[in-house]
Design a protein around this motif. Structure first.
Motif, PDB file in Angstrom:
ATOM      1  N   ASN A  82       0.826  -1.207   0.000  1.00  0.00           N
ATOM      2  CA  ASN A  82       0.000   0.000   0.000  1.00  0.00           C
ATOM      3  C   ASN A  82       0.859   1.256   0.000  1.00  0.00           C
ATOM      4  OD1 ASN A  82      -2.542  -1.490   0.365  1.00  0.00           O
ATOM      5  ND2 ASN A  82      -1.739  -1.940   2.398  1.00  0.00           N
ATOM      6  N   LEU A  83       0.283   2.330  -0.509  1.00  0.00           N
ATOM      7  CA  LEU A  83       0.927   3.638  -0.439  1.00  0.00           C
ATOM      8  C   LEU A  83      -0.145   4.653  -0.060  1.00  0.00           C
ATOM      9  CD1 LEU A  83       3.630   5.155  -0.864  1.00  0.00           C
ATOM     10  CD2 LEU A  83       2.779   5.741  -3.156  1.00  0.00           C
ATOM     11  N   GLN A  84      -0.081   5.128   1.168  1.00  0.00           N
ATOM     12  CA  GLN A  84      -0.994   6.169   1.620  1.00  0.00           C
ATOM     13  C   GLN A  84      -0.381   7.509   1.259  1.00  0.00           C
ATOM     14  OE1 GLN A  84      -4.088   5.950   3.084  1.00  0.00           O
ATOM     15  NE2 GLN A  84      -4.134   8.182   2.889  1.00  0.00           N
ATOM     16  N   MET A  85      -1.103   8.283   0.466  1.00  0.00           N
ATOM     17  CA  MET A  85      -0.590   9.569  -0.015  1.00  0.00           C
ATOM     18  C   MET A  85      -1.479  10.682   0.523  1.00  0.00           C
ATOM     19  SD  MET A  85       0.364   8.538  -3.938  1.00  0.00           S
ATOM     20  CE  MET A  85      -1.346   8.426  -4.454  1.00  0.00           C
ATOM     21  N   ASN A  86      -0.927  11.511   1.367  1.00  0.00           N
ATOM     22  CA  ASN A  86      -1.649  12.635   1.951  1.00  0.00           C
ATOM     23  C   ASN A  86      -1.107  13.954   1.409  1.00  0.00           C
ATOM     24  OD1 ASN A  86      -3.085  10.791   3.572  1.00  0.00           O
ATOM     25  ND2 ASN A  86      -1.556  10.912   5.196  1.00  0.00           N
ATOM     26  N   ASP A  87      -1.920  14.991   1.524  1.00  0.00           N
ATOM     27  CA  ASP A  87      -1.517  16.329   1.103  1.00  0.00           C
ATOM     28  C   ASP A  87      -0.919  16.294  -0.309  1.00  0.00           C
ATOM     29  OD1 ASP A  87       0.858  18.844   2.245  1.00  0.00           O
ATOM     30  OD2 ASP A  87      -1.058  19.053   1.211  1.00  0.00           O
ATOM     31  N   LEU A  88      -1.660  15.727  -1.225  1.00  0.00           N
ATOM     32  CA  LEU A  88      -1.158  15.579  -2.585  1.00  0.00           C
ATOM     33  C   LEU A  88      -0.936  16.924  -3.253  1.00  0.00           C
ATOM     34  CD1 LEU A  88      -3.298  12.522  -3.570  1.00  0.00           C
ATOM     35  CD2 LEU A  88      -0.818  12.644  -3.790  1.00  0.00           C
ATOM     36  N   LYS A  89       0.071  16.963  -4.093  1.00  0.00           N
ATOM     37  CA  LYS A  89       0.450  18.175  -4.806  1.00  0.00           C
ATOM     38  C   LYS A  89       0.399  17.921  -6.311  1.00  0.00           C
ATOM     39  CE  LYS A  89       3.704  19.232  -1.060  1.00  0.00           C
ATOM     40  NZ  LYS A  89       2.858  20.282  -0.440  1.00  0.00           N
ATOM     41  N   PRO A  90       0.245  18.961  -7.126  1.00  0.00           N
ATOM     42  CA  PRO A  90       0.221  18.757  -8.578  1.00  0.00           C
ATOM     43  C   PRO A  90       1.466  18.027  -9.085  1.00  0.00           C
ATOM     44  CG  PRO A  90      -0.611  20.924  -8.063  1.00  0.00           C
ATOM     45  CD  PRO A  90      -0.106  20.347  -6.777  1.00  0.00           C
TER      46      PRO A  90
END
Length: 128
Positions: A82-90
């Motif tokens: 799994n890869l939890q990605m928070n506060d994604l950016k362009p």
């Protein structure tokens, strides 16, 4: 035959979160190394996060640009990465690939050749 299959990619706005998953069929070893790479159009494939599992010493690694925002983990019961990605950016916009290697293996983000098994990718698009 070992085959990773990614899921969870989507189009989201900046600041939101996504969770990518990678199911690996045919992998029978209790130890190994797995990683997430990404590739944006016109750019080289970049290592994002990696880990090992089943070893006495656990190792993880992240590219500087995602430290504090992304978390890599493995569910041993489901044999998924799994890869939890928070506060994604362009700038996180890319095709994300799951990679795996059986022992002997190393936790590395620098060498795509360190992993034999690759998925087809899942697209993550982040708009501002």
């Amino acid at each position: 035959q070992v085959q990773p299959v990614e899921s969870g990619g989507d189009s989201v706005q900046a600041g939101r979160s996504l969770r990518l998953s990678c199911a690996v069929s045919g992998y029978t070893d209790s130890r190994g190394c797995m990683a997430w790479f990404r590739q944006a159009p016109g750019k080289e494939r970049e290592g994002v996060a990696a880990l090992n599992f089943g070893f006495a010493f656990r190792a993880t690694d992240y590219v500087d640009s995602v430290k504090g925002r992304f978390t890599i983990s493995r569910d041993s019961a489901k044999s998924t990465l799994n890869l939890q990605m928070n506060d994604l950016k362009p700038e996180d916009t890319a095709m994300y690939y799951c990679a795996a290697e059986s022992p002997p293996c190393i936790v590395t983000l620098a060498r795509t050749g360190a992993y034999r098994y690759w998925g087809q990718g899942t697209q993550v698009t982040v708009s501002s």
